[in-house]
Design a protein around this motif. Sequence first.
Motif, PDB file in Angstrom:
ATOM      1  N   ASP A  12       3.929   1.401  -1.204  1.00 24.76           N
ATOM      2  CA  ASP A  12       4.371   1.684  -2.398  1.00 24.76           C
ATOM      3  C   ASP A  12       3.680   2.225  -3.640  1.00 24.76           C
ATOM      4  O   ASP A  12       3.820   3.034  -4.136  1.00 24.76           O
ATOM      5  CB  ASP A  12       5.019   0.188  -3.042  1.00 24.76           C
ATOM      6  CG  ASP A  12       6.020  -0.398  -2.309  1.00 24.76           C
ATOM      7  OD1 ASP A  12       6.663   0.283  -1.741  1.00 24.76           O
ATOM      8  OD2 ASP A  12       6.480  -1.465  -2.528  1.00 24.76           O
ATOM      9  N   GLU A  13       2.290   1.939  -3.456  1.00 26.56           N
ATOM     10  CA  GLU A  13       1.204   2.373  -4.405  1.00 26.56           C
ATOM     11  C   GLU A  13       1.118   3.931  -4.082  1.00 26.56           C
ATOM     12  O   GLU A  13       0.949   4.647  -4.962  1.00 26.56           O
ATOM     13  CB  GLU A  13      -0.017   1.683  -4.145  1.00 26.56           C
ATOM     14  CG  GLU A  13       0.119   0.285  -4.626  1.00 26.56           C
ATOM     15  CD  GLU A  13      -1.166  -0.521  -4.516  1.00 26.56           C
ATOM     16  OE1 GLU A  13      -2.217  -0.198  -3.430  1.00 26.56           O
ATOM     17  OE2 GLU A  13      -1.188  -1.819  -4.900  1.00 26.56           O
TER      18      GLU A  13
ATOM     19  N   GLU B  98       0.848  -1.258  -0.083  1.00 22.88           N
ATOM     20  CA  GLU B  98      -0.186   0.051  -0.077  1.00 22.88           C
ATOM     21  C   GLU B  98       0.754   1.213   0.031  1.00 22.88           C
ATOM     22  O   GLU B  98       0.525   2.287  -0.748  1.00 22.88           O
ATOM     23  CB  GLU B  98      -0.956  -0.052   1.198  1.00 22.88           C
ATOM     24  CG  GLU B  98      -1.805   1.008   1.038  1.00 22.88           C
ATOM     25  CD  GLU B  98      -3.057   0.804   2.367  1.00 22.88           C
ATOM     26  OE1 GLU B  98      -3.100   1.797   2.828  1.00 22.88           O
ATOM     27  OE2 GLU B  98      -3.499  -0.131   2.574  1.00 22.88           O
TER      28      GLU B  98
ATOM     29  N   GLU C 277      10.261  -2.044  -8.204  1.00 22.83           N
ATOM     30  CA  GLU C 277       9.059  -1.384  -8.881  1.00 22.83           C
ATOM     31  C   GLU C 277       9.563   0.262  -8.958  1.00 22.83           C
ATOM     32  O   GLU C 277       8.719   0.833  -9.060  1.00 22.83           O
ATOM     33  CB  GLU C 277       7.808  -1.416  -8.100  1.00 22.83           C
ATOM     34  CG  GLU C 277       7.311  -2.829  -8.016  1.00 22.83           C
ATOM     35  CD  GLU C 277       6.159  -3.060  -7.334  1.00 22.83           C
ATOM     36  OE1 GLU C 277       5.523  -2.191  -6.887  1.00 22.83           O
ATOM     37  OE2 GLU C 277       5.767  -4.369  -7.373  1.00 22.83           O
TER      38      GLU C 277
ATOM     39  N   GLN D  67      11.714   2.660  -4.168  1.00 20.96           N
ATOM     40  CA  GLN D  67      10.695   1.592  -3.678  1.00 20.96           C
ATOM     41  C   GLN D  67      11.703   0.349  -3.261  1.00 20.96           C
ATOM     42  O   GLN D  67      12.689   0.119  -4.029  1.00 20.96           O
ATOM     43  CB  GLN D  67       9.827   1.455  -4.535  1.00 20.96           C
ATOM     44  CG  GLN D  67       8.770   2.470  -4.852  1.00 20.96           C
ATOM     45  CD  GLN D  67       7.797   2.258  -5.720  1.00 20.96           C
ATOM     46  OE1 GLN D  67       7.994   1.419  -6.468  1.00 20.96           O
ATOM     47  NE2 GLN D  67       6.665   2.842  -5.646  1.00 20.96           N
TER      48      GLN D  67
END
Length: 77
Positions: free
Chosen positions: A49-50, A47, A76, A67
Amino acid sequence: MTATPEPPEPAAFDLDAAADQAIAACGRDAREAVKALIVAIEFLEVEADELRAAVSKGYSRGRRKPQRDRKDGTNEG
């Protein structure tokens, strides 16, 4: 240069009580509690990272941390 002091822990947070609650929530099985906490941490990392990806570079002024490397070997960032 002075060392940055560690932030004080909130007085209301009791690590032993939190551990007891996690174990109790998993039927008093410490191994299951550890597994549940690992799953929860992984969920929160995904979450985060998003959310990091959704923040514009201008808003963060380029201070975004790279990240982390994923367990599956992909990065990512």
